[in-house]
Design a protein around this motif. Structure first.
Motif, PDB file in Angstrom:
ATOM      1  N   ALA A   1       0.818  -1.206   0.000  1.00 62.21           N
ATOM      2  CA  ALA A   1       0.000   0.000   0.000  1.00 62.21           C
ATOM      3  C   ALA A   1       0.849   1.252   0.000  1.00 62.21           C
ATOM      4  CB  ALA A   1      -0.926  -0.006   1.216  1.00 62.21           C
ATOM      5  N   GLY A   2       2.033   1.163   0.596  1.00 61.93           N
ATOM      6  CA  GLY A   2       2.889   2.330   0.635  1.00 61.93           C
ATOM      7  C   GLY A   2       3.835   2.420  -0.545  1.00 61.93           C
ATOM      8  N   GLY A   3       3.555   1.651  -1.585  1.00 63.18           N
ATOM      9  CA  GLY A   3       4.413   1.617  -2.761  1.00 63.18           C
ATOM     10  C   GLY A   3       4.173   2.800  -3.677  1.00 63.18           C
ATOM     11  N   PRO A   4       4.564   2.668  -4.953  1.00 60.69           N
ATOM     12  CA  PRO A   4       4.452   3.772  -5.899  1.00 60.69           C
ATOM     13  C   PRO A   4       3.000   4.218  -6.076  1.00 60.69           C
ATOM     14  CG  PRO A   4       5.827   2.010  -6.768  1.00 60.69           C
ATOM     15  CD  PRO A   4       5.178   1.479  -5.538  1.00 60.69           C
ATOM     16  N   PRO A   5       2.778   5.496  -6.385  1.00 65.61           N
ATOM     17  CA  PRO A   5       1.413   5.970  -6.653  1.00 65.61           C
ATOM     18  C   PRO A   5       0.793   5.201  -7.813  1.00 65.61           C
ATOM     19  CG  PRO A   5       2.927   7.810  -6.378  1.00 65.61           C
ATOM     20  CD  PRO A   5       3.768   6.574  -6.443  1.00 65.61           C
ATOM     21  N   VAL A   6      -0.534   5.170  -7.828  1.00 68.61           N
ATOM     22  CA  VAL A   6      -1.297   4.396  -8.805  1.00 68.61           C
ATOM     23  C   VAL A   6      -2.027   5.337  -9.750  1.00 68.61           C
ATOM     24  CG1 VAL A   6      -3.194   2.755  -9.087  1.00 68.61           C
ATOM     25  CG2 VAL A   6      -1.565   2.470  -7.198  1.00 68.61           C
ATOM     26  N   ASP A   7      -2.017   4.979 -11.023  1.00 68.75           N
ATOM     27  CA  ASP A   7      -2.759   5.740 -12.032  1.00 68.75           C
ATOM     28  C   ASP A   7      -4.227   5.346 -11.951  1.00 68.75           C
ATOM     29  OD1 ASP A   7      -3.697   7.134 -14.188  1.00 68.75           O
ATOM     30  OD2 ASP A   7      -2.789   5.826 -15.705  1.00 68.75           O
ATOM     31  N   PHE A   8      -4.970   6.042 -11.108  1.00 69.56           N
ATOM     32  CA  PHE A   8      -6.394   5.753 -10.908  1.00 69.56           C
ATOM     33  C   PHE A   8      -7.165   7.060 -10.966  1.00 69.56           C
ATOM     34  CE2 PHE A   8      -9.910   5.469  -7.681  1.00 69.56           C
ATOM     35  CZ  PHE A   8     -10.771   4.692  -8.446  1.00 69.56           C
TER      36      PHE A   8
ATOM     37  N   HIS B   1      -4.043  -3.621  -3.931  1.00 68.88           N
ATOM     38  CA  HIS B   1      -3.649  -2.605  -2.951  1.00 68.88           C
ATOM     39  C   HIS B   1      -4.741  -2.464  -1.889  1.00 68.88           C
ATOM     40  CE1 HIS B   1      -0.601  -1.136  -5.823  1.00 68.88           C
ATOM     41  NE2 HIS B   1      -1.546  -1.218  -6.743  1.00 68.88           N
ATOM     42  N   PRO B   2      -4.448  -2.751  -0.637  1.00 67.89           N
ATOM     43  CA  PRO B   2      -5.420  -2.458   0.422  1.00 67.89           C
ATOM     44  C   PRO B   2      -5.646  -0.958   0.594  1.00 67.89           C
ATOM     45  CG  PRO B   2      -3.352  -3.214   1.353  1.00 67.89           C
ATOM     46  CD  PRO B   2      -3.245  -3.429  -0.120  1.00 67.89           C
ATOM     47  N   ALA B   3      -4.662  -0.162   0.175  1.00 71.15           N
ATOM     48  CA  ALA B   3      -4.783   1.295   0.128  1.00 71.15           C
ATOM     49  C   ALA B   3      -3.690   1.799  -0.802  1.00 71.15           C
ATOM     50  CB  ALA B   3      -4.642   1.922   1.512  1.00 71.15           C
ATOM     51  N   PHE B   4      -3.918   2.969  -1.401  1.00 69.73           N
ATOM     52  CA  PHE B   4      -2.905   3.509  -2.312  1.00 69.73           C
ATOM     53  C   PHE B   4      -3.134   5.000  -2.496  1.00 69.73           C
ATOM     54  CE2 PHE B   4      -6.436   2.152  -5.039  1.00 69.73           C
ATOM     55  CZ  PHE B   4      -6.610   3.231  -5.904  1.00 69.73           C
ATOM     56  N   ARG B   5      -2.155   5.643  -3.122  1.00 67.81           N
ATOM     57  CA  ARG B   5      -2.286   7.054  -3.477  1.00 67.81           C
ATOM     58  C   ARG B   5      -2.477   7.178  -4.982  1.00 67.81           C
ATOM     59  NH1 ARG B   5      -2.283  11.797  -1.274  1.00 67.81           N
ATOM     60  NH2 ARG B   5      -1.646  13.660  -2.424  1.00 67.81           N
ATOM     61  N   SER B   6      -3.543   7.844  -5.376  1.00 65.80           N
ATOM     62  CA  SER B   6      -3.827   8.080  -6.785  1.00 65.80           C
ATOM     63  C   SER B   6      -3.064   9.306  -7.268  1.00 65.80           C
ATOM     64  CB  SER B   6      -5.323   8.302  -6.996  1.00 65.80           C
ATOM     65  OG  SER B   6      -5.581   8.778  -8.307  1.00 65.80           O
ATOM     66  N   THR B   7      -2.632   9.250  -8.522  1.00 66.62           N
ATOM     67  CA  THR B   7      -1.934  10.384  -9.130  1.00 66.62           C
ATOM     68  C   THR B   7      -2.893  11.354  -9.811  1.00 66.62           C
ATOM     69  OG1 THR B   7      -1.646   9.118 -11.174  1.00 66.62           O
ATOM     70  CG2 THR B   7       0.139   9.001  -9.542  1.00 66.62           C
TER      71      THR B   7
ATOM     72  N   CYS C   1       0.385   3.323   4.492  1.00 66.64           N
ATOM     73  CA  CYS C   1       0.362   4.603   3.768  1.00 66.64           C
ATOM     74  C   CYS C   1       0.451   5.761   4.752  1.00 66.64           C
ATOM     75  CB  CYS C   1      -0.916   4.737   2.950  1.00 66.64           C
ATOM     76  SG  CYS C   1      -1.075   3.529   1.627  1.00 66.64           S
ATOM     77  N   PRO C   2       1.443   6.638   4.598  1.00 66.75           N
ATOM     78  CA  PRO C   2       1.563   7.799   5.489  1.00 66.75           C
ATOM     79  C   PRO C   2       0.650   8.931   5.015  1.00 66.75           C
ATOM     80  CG  PRO C   2       3.397   7.754   3.955  1.00 66.75           C
ATOM     81  CD  PRO C   2       2.562   6.547   3.639  1.00 66.75           C
ATOM     82  N   MET C   3      -0.516   9.048   5.619  1.00 60.75           N
ATOM     83  CA  MET C   3      -1.503  10.046   5.228  1.00 60.75           C
ATOM     84  C   MET C   3      -1.402  11.235   6.170  1.00 60.75           C
ATOM     85  SD  MET C   3      -4.733   7.470   4.519  1.00 60.75           S
ATOM     86  CE  MET C   3      -4.498   5.933   3.594  1.00 60.75           C
TER      87      MET C   3
END
Length: 399
Positions: free
Chosen positions: A14-21, A44-50, A303-305
């Protein structure tokens, strides 16, 4: 909510590279959004969208439910990832407790099962008349000719807006909720809507009637009368929610039924299954893509939010999570009622859920009593959109 308990293998952290979403990219072929969200949830249980300014996404049922139930961390002051610092504050959906609790208590009597049942005969007559006008044609665009019209007229009557302006209201709703910012028209539509609703509030202050706005004008909040601006923010929320969510749910429900002969035949031959079928359609095709703004730094699923960042809580990702429901992406209208978050959860669970369920049940019953056998029109390619709500732009049917 679990913090950082999954991940560790390539592509699944989840803390990996951002996702194209970007759920707002479209229009896309119908069903694309749900399939993409299923794929992302399992990776991904959680991710950051670009997309846009960037935002976080929670994907699993338990995490999304926990976020809905924690308004202290996940604030409703902003509810769209595209607008983390909104100038408006739609009431009550963009209020946090305790003020939200006060408004919800005031509004609840208008949205109880009993209040919805009072409208049943009126809704049924309106629904039947719409379908009767279509049945002899042999075809229609279900979205344009039924899904957008059916719940809208009921809503306009509830709040006291003139039904003869229906087409104008639908244009405003579409521009505000579904037009890409780059195309323009959104600000103009919002200005027109605000002007119309301001006139409505002023009129009901001077000449109360038997409608929701007149009743709300008599509310007191923390011992003081509600202001005109508060009434306006309430009216805007009711307008946008009332014109969009049921239409979106109907569009996915009939998209499914037009492609699945056995389910369509079952509903047409045995209307008694409709209430449970509605719950299954709500679960599989939950349309709302709400978001919350973080009030503090948290680390979730690795994920560090940070405080002030937006977190999307897609209801369809939660309701189609196989950890919560077996074979979750499949419609099974004989499935025992399963947990779903189509109406949200926690303090902001949808006030209009009873009315929405009633409208959906009436629509399925009355449609299949008159048009039991229909298909997607030959050569048609239904498309979907996304904003705060997923839905179909077009659904050409023939029978």
């Amino acid at each position: 909510m679990q913090d950082g308990t999954e991940g560790g293998k390539a592509g699944g952290r989840a803390g990996g590279p951002p996702v194209d979403f970007d759920p707002f990219a479209g229009p896309l072929p119908a069903g694309t959004a749900h399939a993409r969200m299923d794929e992302l949830r399992e990776t991904h249980p959680a991710f950051r969208s670009t997309a846009g300014r960037g935002f976080w996404v929670l994907t699993r049922f338990d995490d999304i439910l926990a976020a809905f139930q924690d308004p202290g961390t996940f604030s409703s002051r902003a509810i769209a990832v595209t607008d983390p610092d909104p100038a408006h504050q739609w009431i009550p959906v963009m209020l946090d407790p305790p003020l939200h609790t006060t408004w919800r208590r005031l509004l609840r009597p208008f949205f109880t099962p009993v209040a919805a049942a009072v409208l049943q005969d009126r809704i049924t007559r309106h629904c039947a008349a719409l379908i009767d006008g279509l049945a002899s044609r042999g075809s229609c665009d279900f979205v344009t000719d039924f899904a957008r019209l059916f719940p809208t007229a009921i809503f306009l009557e509830l709040v006291g807006l003139p039904t003869e302006r229906l087409e104008e209201f639908l244009r405003w709703e579409r521009a505000i909720l579904h037009s890409p910012p780059s195309t323009g028209g959104r600000a103009e539509a919002m200005a027109a809507l605000t002007g119309c609703l301001t006139e409505l509030v002023q009129d009901r202050r001077a000449r109360p009637r038997e409608d929701l706005v007149s009743a709300a004008a008599r509310f007191t909040v923390d011992g003081r009368p509600v202001t005109d601006d508060e009434l306006l923010q309430l009216c805007v929320l009711l307008f946008l929610a009332g014109l969009d969510t049921v239409a979106a749910q109907l569009s996915y429900t009939f998209w499914h039924l037009a492609r699945e002969d056995a389910d369509r035949a079952r509903i047409a031959s045995d209307p008694g299954v409709i209430p449970d079928a509605i719950e299954e359609f709500l679960r599989v095709y939950a349309p709302v893509l709400p978001a919350r703004r973080l009030t503090r730094d948290v680390e979730l699923r690795g994920c560090p939010m940070r405080a002030g960042e937006m977190v999307m809580l897609p209801t369809a990702m939660a309701t189609r999570d196989p950890r919560a429901v077996p074979a979750a992406s499949a419609v099974d209208i004989d499935r025992p009622p399963a947990r779903h978050l189509a109406f949200g959860a926690g303090p902001h669970r949808c006030l209009g859920a009873h009315l929405a369920r009633l409208e959906l049940q009436i629509a399925l019953r009355e449609w299949h009593a008159r048009i039991p056998d229909y298909r997607i029109a030959p050569g048609a390619a239904p498309v979907e959109h996304a904003s705060l709500v997923l839905g179909l732009d077009t659904l050409p049917l023939s029978w």
